[in-house]
Design an enzyme around this catalytic site. Structure first.
Site, short mmCIF file in Angstrom:
data_model
loop_
_atom_site.label_atom_id
_atom_site.label_comp_id
_atom_site.label_asym_id
_atom_site.label_seq_id
_atom_site.Cartn_x
_atom_site.Cartn_y
_atom_site.Cartn_z
N ASP A 198 0.82 -1.21 0.00
CA ASP A 198 0.00 0.00 0.00
C ASP A 198 0.86 1.27 0.00
OD1 ASP A 198 -2.18 -1.65 0.19
OD2 ASP A 198 -2.92 -0.83 2.09
N ASP A 199 0.22 2.36 -0.44
CA ASP A 199 0.66 3.75 -0.22
C ASP A 199 1.65 4.29 -1.24
OD1 ASP A 199 -0.91 3.38 1.98
OD2 ASP A 199 0.67 3.67 3.47
N HIS B 125 -4.36 10.01 0.23
CA HIS B 125 -4.43 9.00 1.30
C HIS B 125 -5.32 9.54 2.41
CE1 HIS B 125 -3.20 5.99 4.27
NE2 HIS B 125 -2.74 5.29 3.25
N HIS C 172 -6.11 2.99 -4.22
CA HIS C 172 -5.99 3.27 -2.78
C HIS C 172 -6.30 4.75 -2.51
CE1 HIS C 172 -4.82 1.89 1.13
NE2 HIS C 172 -3.76 2.66 1.25
N HIS D 257 3.97 -2.17 3.16
CA HIS D 257 3.92 -0.78 2.69
C HIS D 257 5.24 -0.39 2.02
CE1 HIS D 257 0.86 -1.12 5.83
NE2 HIS D 257 0.23 -0.13 5.21
#
Length: 237
Positions: A43-44, A98, A94, A187
């Site tokens: 993620d991210d 964020h 995603h 991540h």
């Protein structure tokens, strides 16, 4: 409007839907159907410092993974998304920023998904099938707004956004959770709220050791796109 009423509305709109969806697994995927494999998800990103290092590592071990990317980072680093796609990895949404679904209207959420999908598609020329909300947060309208995607959660999370965890216990946690059918959450960026900037550096170091030992132990990894191709007639992976 009283403070108590605002809190009540927040619980009904944000917290309660998240609890119900995650506890009862409503329209979300928390495990994969292939009990012989593990799905590595990140993620991210994409992160200009750490994502290239991670892609190099995955390429060396011929492991296909899945990346849930932040739209504004895709806009700033499209070459990394193109590389992900060229090397056989899955790319999912995603959000454009964020931001938690808890503080977004359904219209704002729809826009976050639309903008991110457009950017991904511009890099890959393929439809986006997968979505994961930041922090695993849902609101009252999340399932409706995101109904065109398979919503991918996880069943193994390692707190790898903290440098200390990566250094001291991440490798042991990875080895302790090699159950087939698992979805690992890691991540590749450390610039999000609550994360340590250099945590991905140490995550990648530990992941390298894990992949080395997994190769010896014949642990198999699979991407979400590979699963989708195997089971494309259903939305359940």
């Amino acid at each position: 409007m009283s403070v108590l009423f605002i809190i009540f509305l927040f619980l009904i709109y944000a917290v309660l839907p998240t609890l119900v969806i995650r506890i009862f697994g409503l329209s979300i995927i928390q495990r994969i159907s292939d009990e012989r494999s593990i799905a590595l998800t990140f993620d991210d990103g994409p992160d200009p410092d750490y994502t290239p290092q991670l892609l190099d590592l995955l390429k060396r071990f011929n492991v296909k993974a899945s990346f849930f990317v932040v739209g504004e980072k895709v806009k700033n680093n499209p070459e990394l998304v193109r590389r992900m796609h060229a090397e056989g990895h899955t790319i999912g949404i995603h959000h454009y920023h964020h931001i938690s679904s808890w503080i977004m209207s359904p219209f704002k959420l729809r826009e976050q998904l639309r903008l991110t999908e457009e950017l991904i598609t511009r890099c890959t020329n393929e439809k986006v099938h997968f979505y994961r909300p930041p922090w695993g947060h849902f609101n009252l309208f999340s399932l409706l707004v995101g109904r065109q995607y398979s919503i991918i959660m996880w069943n193994k999370i390692f707190k790898d956004w903290k440098t200390e965890v990566c250094k001291e216990s991440l490798l042991e946690k990875l080895h302790a959770n090699t159950e087939g059918g698992s979805i690992y959450l890691l991540h590749d960026s450390g610039v999000t709220l609550g994360a340590d900037r250099e945590a991905p550096k140490y995550m990648i170091e530990k992941l390298e050791k894990f992949l080395e030992e997994s190769r010896r132990n014949r642990v198999a990894f699979i991407s979400l796109n590979e699963l989708y191709q195997l089971d494309k007639n259903t939305r359940v992976i």
